[in-house]
Design a protein around this motif. Structure first.
Motif, short mmCIF file in Angstrom:
data_model
loop_
_atom_site.label_atom_id
_atom_site.label_comp_id
_atom_site.label_asym_id
_atom_site.label_seq_id
_atom_site.Cartn_x
_atom_site.Cartn_y
_atom_site.Cartn_z
N ILE A 209 10.00 46.13 19.10
CA ILE A 209 10.55 47.47 18.82
C ILE A 209 11.48 47.97 19.92
N ALA A 210 11.48 47.30 21.07
CA ALA A 210 12.40 47.74 22.13
C ALA A 210 12.61 46.61 23.12
N LEU A 211 13.79 46.60 23.70
CA LEU A 211 14.08 45.67 24.81
C LEU A 211 13.39 46.20 26.06
N LEU A 212 12.88 45.27 26.86
CA LEU A 212 12.33 45.68 28.16
C LEU A 212 13.24 45.26 29.31
N GLU A 213 14.11 44.32 29.02
CA GLU A 213 15.12 43.88 30.00
C GLU A 213 16.34 43.43 29.21
N PRO A 214 17.51 43.41 29.81
CA PRO A 214 18.64 42.82 29.10
C PRO A 214 18.34 41.36 28.77
N PRO A 215 18.77 40.87 27.60
CA PRO A 215 18.48 39.47 27.23
C PRO A 215 19.06 38.49 28.25
N ASP A 216 18.34 37.40 28.44
CA ASP A 216 18.80 36.34 29.33
C ASP A 216 18.94 35.09 28.46
N ARG A 218 18.80 33.03 25.39
CA ARG A 218 18.03 33.18 24.15
C ARG A 218 16.63 33.72 24.45
N THR A 219 16.41 34.12 25.67
CA THR A 219 15.10 34.64 26.05
C THR A 219 15.20 36.16 26.22
N VAL A 220 14.22 36.84 25.65
CA VAL A 220 14.30 38.30 25.72
C VAL A 220 12.89 38.86 25.88
N ARG A 221 12.76 39.81 26.81
CA ARG A 221 11.48 40.46 27.03
C ARG A 221 11.48 41.76 26.21
N VAL A 222 10.46 41.87 25.36
CA VAL A 222 10.44 42.99 24.40
C VAL A 222 9.09 43.67 24.39
N LEU A 223 9.08 44.86 23.81
CA LEU A 223 7.84 45.57 23.55
C LEU A 223 7.41 45.21 22.13
N VAL A 224 6.20 44.63 22.03
CA VAL A 224 5.72 44.15 20.74
C VAL A 224 4.72 45.16 20.18
N ASP A 225 4.99 45.58 18.95
CA ASP A 225 4.08 46.48 18.23
C ASP A 225 3.32 45.63 17.22
N ALA A 226 2.04 45.38 17.51
CA ALA A 226 1.23 44.54 16.62
C ALA A 226 0.23 45.41 15.85
N GLY A 227 0.59 46.63 15.61
CA GLY A 227 -0.30 47.52 14.86
C GLY A 227 -1.35 48.12 15.76
N SER A 228 -2.46 47.42 15.90
CA SER A 228 -3.53 47.97 16.73
C SER A 228 -3.21 47.84 18.22
N ASP A 229 -2.33 46.91 18.57
CA ASP A 229 -1.99 46.68 19.98
C ASP A 229 -0.48 46.77 20.20
N VAL A 230 -0.15 47.22 21.39
CA VAL A 230 1.26 47.23 21.81
C VAL A 230 1.30 46.59 23.19
N TYR A 231 2.22 45.65 23.39
CA TYR A 231 2.24 44.94 24.67
C TYR A 231 3.63 44.34 24.94
N PRO A 232 3.95 44.13 26.21
CA PRO A 232 5.20 43.41 26.53
C PRO A 232 5.00 41.92 26.31
N ALA A 233 6.05 41.25 25.89
CA ALA A 233 6.00 39.78 25.72
C ALA A 233 7.41 39.23 25.87
N THR A 234 7.47 37.98 26.27
CA THR A 234 8.76 37.31 26.41
C THR A 234 8.96 36.36 25.24
N VAL A 235 10.01 36.62 24.48
CA VAL A 235 10.28 35.85 23.27
C VAL A 235 11.46 34.93 23.54
N HIS A 236 11.27 33.66 23.16
CA HIS A 236 12.39 32.71 23.23
C HIS A 236 12.82 32.44 21.79
N VAL A 237 14.06 32.73 21.49
CA VAL A 237 14.52 32.60 20.10
C VAL A 237 14.72 31.12 19.77
N ARG A 238 13.87 30.60 18.90
CA ARG A 238 13.96 29.19 18.50
C ARG A 238 14.47 29.03 17.07
N ARG A 239 14.08 29.99 16.21
CA ARG A 239 14.42 29.85 14.79
C ARG A 239 14.53 31.24 14.18
#
Lengths: 252, 292
Positions: A209-216, A218-239
């Motif tokens: 739902i939001a960027l936490l840092e500018p993308p590097d 294909r890797t991007v650190r984002v705020l993940v909204d998983a319904g019951s939980d919200v947490y930062p995570a680093t996503v690597h775009v593969r597909r």
């Protein structure tokens, strides 16, 4: 070849608690050998205004809030066009987490929703295997995905040399990006969209739902909204599994 | 109400040929939390820029990428001028016109790798480290950390008034933020910014190098940052005996790592400081300094 570009603009901007209105006009003359930019007489006689900021209370630390509304009349050789822009940049913080939000409209309800989830953010976690990406987050990642995924230029508007922006599916990118009359234009794909034969977004999947840092890359650190939980995570775009009409992406 | 007027002329030269040229001028009328600005012409300021630019052009190196900026501003009826020349070779820049020295620094061959060794900050480069770790932290009101008692870091404005008409005052950056509000142009909102950073010391002795492994010597820095949220300081070293590398540490660790200094402050060739999208030249002076 001698190209003449003129811009007559007015912009109102809010930043650092100050509202600044700037009215100016300028001309850029470009040849293959040189670029000369100078102010000229004239102005865009336009009404520019910002929304009332009383509504912009996010109940969370707001590190930076920048709003702008601008109107510009552009002339390139014998082409003239008008452009209106709105920008909202917000940087919200919770603990050591910074959420960066860039929108092309004053969508305060969206910012408030992100702020509400950010307040509930917990420790960093591993990224989920499948994740949907909100349109405003996807837009920030798309430039880094060119050449690796199907990223096209969508039709709409005019470029920095007055040419209509048409749909283009691959390089060479024919259009010019000119953010100011004082800056030499560069070739760049505009109106980027990801393309996928699938449009279905899994509404139950965790969502970036939001960027936490500018993308590097294909890797991007984002705020993940998983319904019951919200947490930062680093996503690597593969597909890219799907792209909804509004720009939401489903990553696998 | 304060009135701020400015003009600037800038040019980009590549291998002795001018390829870009810009003029900018305008006036901003400040009224508390609102500013009304337009690109009004101020003949005296534009003429001052043209005069300064003519002098800067004489300093343009024939075989480098060189950007010259001449600006003038008027606050409280006082005209203040500023000239900046940035010389770039091989992607490494200095603020100054000494292309020969830049070539000498670029010829320094790395003899080691960066593995966290002590660093000798030569050439005034410690001013950049402390610009980030002390200056920007002060701008953001960061909580105090303990700096060595022998260290002094001050902002000493080289002009009488800031860009809002306040008297420019020298400050101890280890105790308070810079006194000056500055803006890149009439289009910009004034921000509390550094102007001219002087690092001095009263260190009685040079640290004993025999107790350390071979230190890395730093000569030029490509950039730096301070993050007020994480309190992390980042320095991108461009030229050193370990080549280019990035140092990233919490501010308190930087403070604790300062091991000594020697000599008089040296003029570091260049800090173009960017904050909130506004680029300003900041004078930078520091002695040779060691971090462990």
């Amino acid at each position: 070849m001698r190209e003449v570009y003129r811009k007559f603009g007015r912009v109102v901007r809010y930043e650092q608690g100050v509202t600044i209105t700037v009215t100016e006009a300028g001309e850029a003359i470009e040849t293959p050998e040189s670029f000369i930019a100078t102010p000229i007489q004239g102005a865009a006689d336009a009404l520019v205004r910002l929304p009332r900021l009383g509504a912009a209370v996010f109940n969370i630390a707001c590190e930076r809030l920048v709003l702008s509304h601008g109107v510009a009349i552009h002339q390139f050789n014998d082409i003239e066009w008008t452009e209106e822009t709105k920008r909202l940049h917000v940087s919200l913080t919770h603990g050591r987490i910074r959420a960066i939000i860039d929108l092309d409209d004053f969508d305060f309800p969206l910012v408030e929703r992100i702020a509400q989830r950010l307040r509930e953010a917990k420790e960093e976690r591993e990224a989920p295997s499948r994740i949907s990406v909100a349109p405003h987050v996807a837009r920030a990642i798309l430039p880094n995905l060119i050449g690796t995924f199907e990223i096209h230029q969508a039709a709409g508007g005019r470029d920095g040399k007055g040419q209509l922006i048409e749909r283009v599916t691959q390089p060479p990118w024919p259009n010019w990006y000119r953010p100011s009359y004082r800056v030499r234009p560069i070739r760049k794909p505009l109106n980027l969209v990801a393309v996928s034969p699938n449009t279905g977004i899994d509404e139950n999947a965790p969502r970036a739902i939001a960027l936490l840092e500018p993308p590097d890359g294909r890797t991007v650190r984002v705020l993940v909204d998983a319904g019951s939980d919200v947490y930062p995570a680093t996503v690597h775009v593969r597909r890219i599994d799907a792209v909804a009409p509004g720009g939401e992406m489903m990553l696998g | 109400m304060t009135t701020f007027a400015n003009a600037s002329r800038d040019e980009l030269w590549l291998d002795g040929v001018r390829i870009e040229s810009r003029l900018s001028h305008g006036i901003a009328h400040d009224g508390g939390d609102t500013i009304v600005a337009s690109d009004d012409y101020d003949e005296e300021l534009v003429r001052a820029c043209e005069e300064s630019l003519a002098e800067l052009r004489r300093l343009v190196a024939p075989d480098a990428r060189v950007r010259v900026v001449a600006s003038a501003r008027r606050v409280r009826d006082v005209v203040m001028r500023e000239s900046t020349i940035t010389t770039t070779i091989g992607g490494v820049s200095i603020v100054g016109s000494d292309a020969a020295s830049l070539r000498q620094w670029l010829a320094i061959e790395p003899t080691t790798e960066w593995r966290g060794q002590p660093i000798v900050w030569r050439n005034g480069s410690a001013a950049v480290l402390l610009h980030e770790a002390i200056g920007h932290a002060a701008e953001h009101g960061a909580v105090p950390v303990e700096w060595p008692s022998w260290l002094s870091v001050r902002d000493e404005p080289p002009f009488p008034y800031d860009d809002c008409g306040n008297e420019a005052r020298a400050v101890d950056l280890m105790r308070e933020p810079p006194s000056c509000l500055r803006r890149e142009s009439f289009r910009d909102v004034p921000l509390r910014r550094m102007t001219n950073v002087w690092v001095r010391h009263s260190c009685p002795t040079w640290p004993d190098e025999n107790v350390w492994p071979t230190p890395v010597e730093v000569f030029l820095v490509a950039g730096g940052a301070y993050d007020p949220l994480t309190d992390l300081v980042t320095i991108d070293v461009a030229v050193s005996t370990a080549g280019a590398f990035t140092l990233r540490k919490p501010r308190a660790e930087i403070a604790a790592s300062l091991a000594g200094a020697i000599g008089e402050p040296l003029h570091y060739p260049g800090v173009i400081c960017s904050r909130e999208g506004q680029e300003l030249a900041v004078g930078s002076f520091a002695p040779v300094l060691v971090t462990r």
